[in-house]
Design an enzyme around this catalytic site. Sequence first.
Site, mmCIF file in Angstrom:
data_model
loop_
_atom_site.group_PDB
_atom_site.id
_atom_site.type_symbol
_atom_site.label_atom_id
_atom_site.label_comp_id
_atom_site.label_asym_id
_atom_site.label_seq_id
_atom_site.Cartn_x
_atom_site.Cartn_y
_atom_site.Cartn_z
ATOM 1 N N ASP A 34 43.438 37.343 13.354
ATOM 2 C CA ASP A 34 44.074 36.425 14.302
ATOM 3 C C ASP A 34 43.854 36.890 15.748
ATOM 4 O O ASP A 34 43.767 38.087 16.010
ATOM 5 C CB ASP A 34 45.578 36.363 13.989
ATOM 6 C CG ASP A 34 46.258 35.177 14.662
ATOM 7 O OD1 ASP A 34 45.547 34.290 15.171
ATOM 8 O OD2 ASP A 34 47.498 35.141 14.678
ATOM 9 N N HIS A 51 35.723 33.179 18.674
ATOM 10 C CA HIS A 51 35.299 33.175 17.263
ATOM 11 C C HIS A 51 33.953 33.897 17.110
ATOM 12 O O HIS A 51 33.742 34.618 16.133
ATOM 13 C CB HIS A 51 35.192 31.736 16.742
ATOM 14 C CG HIS A 51 36.515 31.022 16.709
ATOM 15 N ND1 HIS A 51 37.647 31.595 16.194
ATOM 16 C CD2 HIS A 51 36.888 29.789 17.142
ATOM 17 C CE1 HIS A 51 38.664 30.756 16.299
ATOM 18 N NE2 HIS A 51 38.223 29.653 16.880
ATOM 19 N N LEU A 145 30.942 47.535 -1.988
ATOM 20 C CA LEU A 145 32.063 46.745 -1.462
ATOM 21 C C LEU A 145 31.939 45.276 -1.845
ATOM 22 O O LEU A 145 30.859 44.688 -1.739
ATOM 23 C CB LEU A 145 32.070 46.856 0.074
ATOM 24 C CG LEU A 145 33.036 45.921 0.809
ATOM 25 C CD1 LEU A 145 34.478 46.375 0.628
ATOM 26 C CD2 LEU A 145 32.701 45.845 2.301
HETATM 27 C C1 FPP Z 1 42.338 32.815 14.054
HETATM 28 O O1 FPP Z 1 42.386 33.057 15.434
HETATM 29 C C2 FPP Z 1 40.944 32.819 13.618
HETATM 30 C C3 FPP Z 1 40.332 31.851 12.881
HETATM 31 C C4 FPP Z 1 41.002 30.653 12.379
HETATM 32 C C5 FPP Z 1 38.896 31.944 12.566
HETATM 33 C C6 FPP Z 1 38.553 33.282 12.051
HETATM 34 C C7 FPP Z 1 37.113 33.448 11.969
HETATM 35 C C8 FPP Z 1 36.474 34.587 12.331
HETATM 36 C C9 FPP Z 1 37.155 35.771 12.846
HETATM 37 C C10 FPP Z 1 35.044 34.718 12.153
HETATM 38 C C11 FPP Z 1 34.721 34.689 10.707
HETATM 39 C C12 FPP Z 1 33.381 35.077 10.445
HETATM 40 C C13 FPP Z 1 32.703 34.692 9.370
HETATM 41 C C14 FPP Z 1 31.427 35.309 9.115
HETATM 42 C C15 FPP Z 1 33.168 33.657 8.440
HETATM 43 P P1 FPP Z 1 42.925 31.903 16.382
HETATM 44 O O2 FPP Z 1 41.805 31.029 16.765
HETATM 45 O O3 FPP Z 1 44.079 31.202 15.712
HETATM 46 O O4 FPP Z 1 43.430 32.746 17.621
HETATM 47 P P2 FPP Z 1 44.665 32.395 18.554
HETATM 48 O O5 FPP Z 1 45.901 32.505 17.682
HETATM 49 O O6 FPP Z 1 44.613 33.483 19.588
HETATM 50 O O7 FPP Z 1 44.447 31.024 19.107
#
Ligand code: FPP
Length: 257
Positions: A34, A51, A145
């Site tokens: 997050d 992201h 893994l």
């Molecule tokens: C939450 O942060 C994050 C997500 C919903 C997307 C997570 C995806 C990645 C970390 C990349 C994944 C990589 C692969 C290879 C699949 P948020 O956007 O809710 O953050 P915020 O709460 O600060 O708005």
Amino acid sequence: MFKKLNKQKKKQSQQLNSEIDLHNIPEHVAIIMDGNGRWAKKRKLPRIKGHYQGMQTVKEITREASDLGIKYLTLYAFSTENWSRPKSEVNYIMNLPVNFLKTFLPELIEKNVKVETIGFMEHLPDSTLKAINKAIEETKDNTGLRLIFALNYGGRAEIVQSMKTIFDELSNEGLTSDSINEAMIEKHLMTHRYPDPELLIRTSGEQRISNFLIWQASYSEFIFNEKLWPDFDKEELINCIKIYQSRQRRFGGVIDS
Ligand code: FPP
């Protein structure tokens, strides 16, 4: 200058590594990644940049998890609720696995990592599915893994699906609800091939489970880490493991002193 910094970081990380008990590494670590949006906002960048950077963190944490001998790493990449985000953001996140695997699959193969998924995969775009299925196929015999992406995953929907299948099976066999037990429910969850996570980490300081592994995390140790996911790194992972190792897991019982 950079060389010196890198050397310092390497030394720091070796020192941290020596501070953890390598015989008590959690077998299964699950992470709610997050804080991508806030990371971008802090830098006055569009959310998708967060992201993108989050994807780079996935690479670093996968490498470290593999080096530490963690057996299962489950990453919450997209929830059943995330579809409500702006379409452009959803499209970007859906393309991340394609981007990630294009650049990282050879290293995953070299590191003996096995790529797997949980979630309602049938709803993902074809291009995402194609990249993921290729990675699953090319790593299927790997024995290191197990890197499990939770994509279009939601714990409640998973349990509903499990209950529906159980109901159908019982009806077909003429059995009643008396046959239902925990083992039967577990057998029908998407995670049936994995042990429950001993350690569940959520980054960005938020303290909730957000429909992630709600059955499986019943006895997980929770660590709420303050770093935004793009800033989370191997040193933070090691710190989380140190905290995990300092806890006493009692599973509702008592520990003899
Ligand atoms: C939450 O942060 C994050 C997500 C919903 C997307 C997570 C995806 C990645 C970390 C990349 C994944 C990589 C692969 C290879 C699949 P948020 O956007 O809710 O953050 P915020 O709460 O600060 O708005």
